[in-house]
Design a protein around this motif. Structure first.
Motif, PDB file in Angstrom:
ATOM      1  N   PRO A 115       0.389 -11.953   7.376  1.00  0.00           N
ATOM      2  CA  PRO A 115      -0.016 -10.949   8.383  1.00  0.00           C
ATOM      3  C   PRO A 115       0.256  -9.683   8.278  1.00  0.00           C
ATOM      4  O   PRO A 115       0.337  -8.605   7.718  1.00  0.00           O
ATOM      5  N   VAL A 116      -0.607  -9.197   9.560  1.00  0.00           N
ATOM      6  CA  VAL A 116      -1.126  -7.563   9.851  1.00  0.00           C
ATOM      7  C   VAL A 116      -2.214  -7.378   8.890  1.00  0.00           C
ATOM      8  O   VAL A 116      -3.277  -7.250   8.926  1.00  0.00           O
ATOM      9  N   LEU A 117      -1.576  -7.156   7.578  1.00  0.00           N
ATOM     10  CA  LEU A 117      -2.404  -6.277   6.776  1.00  0.00           C
ATOM     11  C   LEU A 117      -2.395  -7.098   5.902  1.00  0.00           C
ATOM     12  O   LEU A 117      -1.435  -7.836   4.919  1.00  0.00           O
ATOM     13  N   LEU A 130       0.637  -1.203   0.431  1.00  0.00           N
ATOM     14  CA  LEU A 130       0.028  -0.256  -0.027  1.00  0.00           C
ATOM     15  C   LEU A 130       0.887   0.964   0.407  1.00  0.00           C
ATOM     16  O   LEU A 130       0.377   2.176  -0.770  1.00  0.00           O
ATOM     17  N   ASP A 131       1.839   1.168   0.488  1.00  0.00           N
ATOM     18  CA  ASP A 131       3.205   2.702   1.393  1.00  0.00           C
ATOM     19  C   ASP A 131       3.602   2.817  -0.070  1.00  0.00           C
ATOM     20  O   ASP A 131       3.310   3.661  -0.704  1.00  0.00           O
ATOM     21  N   GLN A 132       3.806   1.623  -0.900  1.00  0.00           N
ATOM     22  CA  GLN A 132       4.529   1.797  -2.522  1.00  0.00           C
ATOM     23  C   GLN A 132       3.385   2.266  -3.279  1.00  0.00           C
ATOM     24  O   GLN A 132       3.712   3.197  -4.244  1.00  0.00           O
ATOM     25  N   LEU A 133       2.517   1.399  -3.084  1.00  0.00           N
ATOM     26  CA  LEU A 133       1.380   1.721  -4.359  1.00  0.00           C
ATOM     27  C   LEU A 133       0.497   3.663  -4.498  1.00  0.00           C
ATOM     28  O   LEU A 133       0.004   4.086  -5.052  1.00  0.00           O
ATOM     29  N   ARG A 134       0.256   4.041  -2.775  1.00  0.00           N
ATOM     30  CA  ARG A 134       0.530   5.289  -2.997  1.00  0.00           C
ATOM     31  C   ARG A 134       1.519   6.345  -3.202  1.00  0.00           C
ATOM     32  O   ARG A 134       1.407   7.473  -3.865  1.00  0.00           O
TER      33      ARG A 134
END
Length: 334
Positions: A59-61, A41-45
């Motif tokens: 895990p996590v997300l 997500l961070d990369q795509l944002r």
């Protein structure tokens, strides 16, 4: 120069390696790898990729969370989900969340190529002289534990799909745990499962390809009645223990078959037994103590969505099985 950008998101080094190797050899693409949904997500944002190859069980997300976030934030993103969870409901859900396509693990290179072509990702005019850039071919190092965990991940997904069809439910899948346990650690773990905690365990031996072990399916007694209702089991004609034995054979058999198919072996299974009725944890340990000096233990904790039903599947491979397993996995790890 690369004409497309590709983001590969999977927490397994083995899975990312298999995906990279399955890409079309002449596709000029720049590949970036991440090992978690949050990283993706961070990369795509920051900079959208032309395509995201996304795992579901992380895990996590997890992959569902990534797809939901992309949809909520209005981030237009082509996504191919590549997962071991092959339940029909899983495929329906990812499509509903905006995934462009779904491919099962381990991914078939030709199916991947066809899917990329359908999504317009391949340049039909590109000459065969074009090659994938060197940086796109960077492959992660794969350990035995990671490779075997991915094999189990695929197998447990196939077993869950079978269970989902039989029961008409959605099975929530975890990340399998793979550990080497000393016999004393194994004894403690199994003894806890039998020490008045309201648990029932079904044991089934297996052997094949020089490897052997025991599979344990552990149920909470308080959930057995719920499981019987789900299976439409006629309590007046059959005992709950018979229902558990029947379910154990289906689930253990499906999981072992999934592992065997990937390793190119064949496992034969013994008759399932309810521990405490026909055998005990102590007796199981006593018989196998020499073979289980160091046990390869695989734990998968299943739960059924919408029902208070959870159960653990343990696959216990003997110490002598580990070198043979390592040899079978070598071609995946290289």
């Amino acid at each position: 120069m690369p004409k497309a950008s590709l983001l590969v998101c999977d927490d397994s080094n083995m899975a990312r390696k298999q995906l990279i190797r399955a890409l079309p050899a002449q596709w000029p693409v720049l590949v970036t790898q991440v090992s978690s949904g949050q990283e993706a997500l961070d990369q795509l944002r920051a900079a959208p990729s032309d395509l995201l190859l996304l795992d579901l069980t992380m895990p996590v997300l997890d992959g569902y969370g990534v797809l939901a976030a992309l949809k909520a934030e209005g981030l237009a993103q082509k996504v191919i989900v590549v997962s071991g969870d092959v339940q029909e409901e899983a495929i329906r859900r990812v499509k509903e969340l905006g995934a462009s396509a779904f491919l099962k693990k381990p991914v078939d290179p030709e199916l991947l190529r066809q899917t990329l072509d359908t999504l317009g990702m391949l340049d039909a005019t590109a000459g065969t002289s074009l090659t994938v850039p060197a940086q796109a071919l960077r492959e992660p190092t794969v350990s035995f534990r990671d490779a075997f965990r991915e094999v189990v991940n695929v197998a447990m997904g196939q077993a869950a799909a079978l269970l989902a069809r039989v029961l008409g439910v959605f099975v929530q899948l975890p990340i399998p745990n793979v550990n080497i346990l000393e016999v004393s650690e194994l004894h403690m773990a199994l003894a806890d499962a039998q020490r008045g905690n309201g648990l029932t365990a079904v044991c089934q031996g297996y052997i094949g390809g020089g490897m052997c072990g025991e599979a344990l399916l552990i149920f909470h007694d308080s959930e057995v009645a719920d499981m019987a209702r789900l299976m439409k089991w006629q309590q007046q004609d059959h005992s709950s223990m018979e229902m558990l034995l029947d379910m154990s054979s289906v689930l253990i058999g499906a999981c072992l078959s999934g592992i065997a198919a990937q390793l190119d072996v064949s496992f034969s299974q013994g008759h399932p037994q309810v521990l405490g009725e026909h055998a005990s944890i102590d007796e199981l340990i006593r018989i196998n103590s020499q073979r289980w000096r160091k046990t390869l233990a695989v734990e998968v904790s299943y739960s059924i969505e919408g029902h208070n039903i959870h159960f653990d599947l343990l696959l216990l491979f003997t110490e002598d099985s580990v070198p043979l397993l390592t040899g079978k996995l070598a071609y995946l790890m290289e």
